[in-house]
Design an enzyme around this catalytic site. Sequence first.
Site, PDB file in Angstrom:
ATOM      1  N   GLN A 116       0.895  -1.314  -0.030  1.00 20.28           N
ATOM      2  CA  GLN A 116      -0.024  -0.123   0.126  1.00 20.28           C
ATOM      3  C   GLN A 116       0.923   1.246  -0.034  1.00 20.28           C
ATOM      4  OE1 GLN A 116      -2.441  -0.353   3.513  1.00 20.28           O
ATOM      5  NE2 GLN A 116      -4.146  -1.537   2.287  1.00 20.28           N
ATOM      6  N   LYS A 117       2.276   1.136   0.079  1.00 20.42           N
ATOM      7  CA  LYS A 117       2.890   2.306   0.124  1.00 20.42           C
ATOM      8  C   LYS A 117       3.167   2.906  -1.017  1.00 20.42           C
ATOM      9  CE  LYS A 117       3.193   1.460   4.398  1.00 20.42           C
ATOM     10  NZ  LYS A 117       2.494   0.269   4.536  1.00 20.42           N
ATOM     11  N   ILE A 118       3.858   4.256  -0.969  1.00 20.48           N
ATOM     12  CA  ILE A 118       3.918   5.153  -2.121  1.00 20.48           C
ATOM     13  C   ILE A 118       4.783   4.469  -3.125  1.00 20.48           C
ATOM     14  CG2 ILE A 118       4.630   7.368  -2.855  1.00 20.48           C
ATOM     15  CD1 ILE A 118       2.477   7.259  -0.508  1.00 20.48           C
TER      16      ILE A 118
END
Length: 426
Positions: free
Chosen positions: A205-207
């Site tokens: 879910q990270k950038i």
Amino acid sequence: MQKLDKLAIHGGTPVRHTMNAGMLRGAMVVGPEETERVAQVMRAQSMSRYYGPDNQGAVSTFEDRLGAGLGMPYTLGVSSGTAALVVALKALGIGYGDKVIVPANTFTATPGAVICCNAVPVYCDMDETLNMDPEDLERVMDDEVKAIIVVHINGHPCDMDRISAFAAKYNLPIIEDVAQAFGASYKGQQAGTFGTINAFSFQMQKIITAGEGGAVATRDFNLFERSVRYHDQGSFRDKDRYVTPGSGLTAGEAVIGQNYRMTEMAGAIMLEQWEKRDLIISSMRRNHRKIKQALKAELPGIQFRKTVDEDGDIGCILALLHDSAERAKQFVEAMTAENFFTYFMYGAKPIYMMPFLLNKKTLEKNDFPFDYPFKKPVEYREGMCPNAERILPRMTLMPVSPIMTDKEADEVIEAVVKVYRGLELV
């Protein structure tokens, strides 16, 4: 804006016919570039960064690029963001009998990493930025506190001037947890460059993401070496990469460690994600600002998350503060009916309210490390961080995707205005 239709929750037609994308960012731009990089590693039959007949050097190359981008001389790829926190804490020598300040609003991994390093977390309250409230730091400080973990929540930087001043006053090392805010900045300085040692996550879910992965970054060679050795069973296999003639650096001895190594497949993916970082962040920022400006114009009474540096926010979340928990709940239900993914952060509760944390439950004998006889006993209870317990049930979140189109941004604006007016929220 023209007159809006009846709310979908009341039987009207939803603004969108299908639910919008969830909380994925870097994963939304994965393409053939990542596939080919991973294929190169697989064809070389060298999936470990340290073993294989034709090592591609993906992890070490990513470390170099990350370090150069951050302006940090020592970076280390690890297996996850949680591993990054554990490695950073171990590098600092945090252990049994120590307390570590963590924010009341964060993911389980932050206090969990502290506990897995045999120390215990003490919780600092938050403010309307969703981040740590510098005003509350003195409340949790005592001479058993040995470090502070700063978490930049949902892409927005913490007030690093005040937090850094507090840490300097008590000579506390800072660990920056940049898991949710890669690319954010505070007064022009990148998040992940303020701390004594800093932790990054590249989870799904990270950038930017490899599915799983993380990194540690520091300016201190001693902390870096300790990190490397702890993450690789005590070894420092790349010693000659750093300890060279004229460097002035010397390496220590082997120690007992764990295995938190980043794989070459993850490193390969991260090399391609690194090239896409500016595109991802600039897209989210552009759409976030567009939506926010339009909502301010249409709904003068709307309340947003408080900011300490508007320009430093990467814009991955649209956070709206409501007058009451009940109104926030109504908003989430109505936006969901309009097919917009809208939610409360961590179930609208501070992290210490998770039962296993509140009740200090571990798999260790006597719930170690909570059995330590602290001079000031560590007590967790409902009400100990009143701001967090008051704000979180009133704050609703909507993800801003890096592949959001202008039309989709306009739909967000339309839906929020429709719901606010339909529910008479302003």
